[in-house]
Design an enzyme around this catalytic site. Sequence first.
Site, PDB file in Angstrom:
ATOM      1  N   HIS A   1       0.823  -1.204  -0.056  1.00  0.00           N
ATOM      2  CA  HIS A   1       0.158   0.110  -0.069  1.00  0.00           C
ATOM      3  C   HIS A   1       0.740   1.460  -0.082  1.00  0.00           C
ATOM      4  O   HIS A   1       1.463   1.444  -1.177  1.00  0.00           O
ATOM      5  CB  HIS A   1      -1.046  -0.110   1.121  1.00  0.00           C
ATOM      6  CG  HIS A   1      -1.961   0.832   1.093  1.00  0.00           C
ATOM      7  ND1 HIS A   1      -2.355   1.799   0.202  1.00  0.00           N
ATOM      8  CD2 HIS A   1      -2.981   1.054   2.135  1.00  0.00           C
ATOM      9  CE1 HIS A   1      -3.266   2.537   0.403  1.00  0.00           C
ATOM     10  NE2 HIS A   1      -3.855   2.254   1.531  1.00  0.00           N
TER      11      HIS A   1
ATOM     12  N   HIS B   1      -1.932  -1.402 -11.730  1.00  0.00           N
ATOM     13  CA  HIS B   1      -2.801  -0.631 -10.413  1.00  0.00           C
ATOM     14  C   HIS B   1      -4.157  -1.636 -10.466  1.00  0.00           C
ATOM     15  O   HIS B   1      -4.531  -2.072 -11.682  1.00  0.00           O
ATOM     16  CB  HIS B   1      -3.297   0.878 -10.805  1.00  0.00           C
ATOM     17  CG  HIS B   1      -4.021   1.323  -9.468  1.00  0.00           C
ATOM     18  ND1 HIS B   1      -5.446   1.329  -9.518  1.00  0.00           N
ATOM     19  CD2 HIS B   1      -3.450   1.947  -8.533  1.00  0.00           C
ATOM     20  CE1 HIS B   1      -5.603   1.910  -8.379  1.00  0.00           C
ATOM     21  NE2 HIS B   1      -4.519   2.179  -7.665  1.00  0.00           N
TER      22      HIS B   1
ATOM     23  N   ASP C   1       3.085   5.772  -7.543  1.00  0.00           N
ATOM     24  CA  ASP C   1       4.190   5.401  -6.736  1.00  0.00           C
ATOM     25  C   ASP C   1       5.298   5.674  -7.759  1.00  0.00           C
ATOM     26  O   ASP C   1       6.724   5.751  -7.347  1.00  0.00           O
ATOM     27  CB  ASP C   1       4.358   4.289  -6.167  1.00  0.00           C
ATOM     28  CG  ASP C   1       3.399   4.105  -4.927  1.00  0.00           C
ATOM     29  OD1 ASP C   1       3.164   4.992  -4.035  1.00  0.00           O
ATOM     30  OD2 ASP C   1       2.545   3.198  -4.988  1.00  0.00           O
TER      31      ASP C   1
END
Length: 448
Positions: free
Chosen positions: A274, A325, A384
């Site tokens: 996460h 994702h 990210d």
Amino acid sequence: MNKEYLIYKLSDEVKTSCKIDNELFQKYGVKRGLRNEDGSGVLVGLTNIGNVVGYERDDSGRLVPTEGKLFYRGYELDDLVSPLLAEKRFGFEETAFLLLSGSLPDSEELEAFKELINENMALDHKTIVHIIDLEGSNIMNILARSVLEMYTFDPNPDDISRDNLMRQAIELIARFPTIIAYAYNIYRHSVQGRSLHIRHPRENLTIAQNFLYMLKHDDYTDLDARMLDMLLIIQAEHGGGNNSTFTVRVTSSSRTDTYSSIAAGIGSLKGPLHGGANIKVINMFHHLKENIHDWTNIDEIDTYLNRMLRKEAYDKSGLIYGIGHAVYTMSDPRAVELKKLAGELAKEKGREEEYNFLRLLEQEGIKCVSQHRKTKKPICANVDFYSGFIYEMIGLPQEIYTPIFAMARIVGWMAHRIEELNFEGRRIIRPAYKNILGIKEYIPINDR
């Protein structure tokens, strides 16, 4: 019995006691990870706060990939950030107001909200001493324990009325930056032998500016602060289904206190699957910079990325971090925004060569993962992929990458907690697990 052997025996028993055949999940229609067979999330609630769009459904119900979109209270993310970038102004406080209230503030409301945040940023002496006592290398754990400690100093910690929840939300949003900055400065002092600085937040600075001031004094540029502000906006909310927000909603549904619920959210966000993923990406980037000699050679890049996918290189996980994702397919709108920000910051910092290399890694990483998985489903870079590079260019240490994520997401967490506790017909969230173990006959201890 030897205690070490006993621990080993207990651990070894887990191999059997935790074994569940994969076909049983399909037999009983279990949605592992609360995900449907087509990869979409199981619908478990309704919300007015955030909306994550990565696909649409056609008339037959099949998923159709689409450009990613993220909405805050009905406003598309790009519509919120584009004016801020054009006007070169800060907007995290404005975003917090929107997410908490459901409406955009006017100028007077925004100024009053900023003043309210500034008034609550400073920590009392007892909290500062508590953070010093908690010195350690993991800032997320210190943040969680500090949040739990705030329960002690709250005059009304268990009150879940709207007014009290909003007060607690403002205090948490204001104090997260201070706790994180102080915790890191204490860590740097105790572990690295650096001077210890406890700088009080300044009036008339934004959250992003104050955080950098408490952390770095005046060693940051205006662009650094605006980039951090934009990162906070982009990471403030991501719907009710992400792991940490769902954790906050689940715990809130039991009507526990705010501090216990938010500490649980912090624990969820800390996980490497996460909030901790940006560290995985930046470490991978450093490795690739060292092991790919020509940063413009696509053949060399592809060869190395494919070795990673075959578990022959880097950490042998078979992953290219930052690619893919759970919801977004063709694009992650947060990554789209961050790519632009990273390019602007790279020009100021003289790191355009690295930025161009990172863009090429994104391009080739998507291609290699698609070929390796033999799928036609679109794959994109996620938030990210660029966030760690931006943090690094701002001069922020890895120890606070995930805490900064929490500093942003506390806004979304509190918005969802308030919604969970204030809609009609609310019930404790209580899904089911089917027990597949048969009934056993009890064996007296002397016969075992």
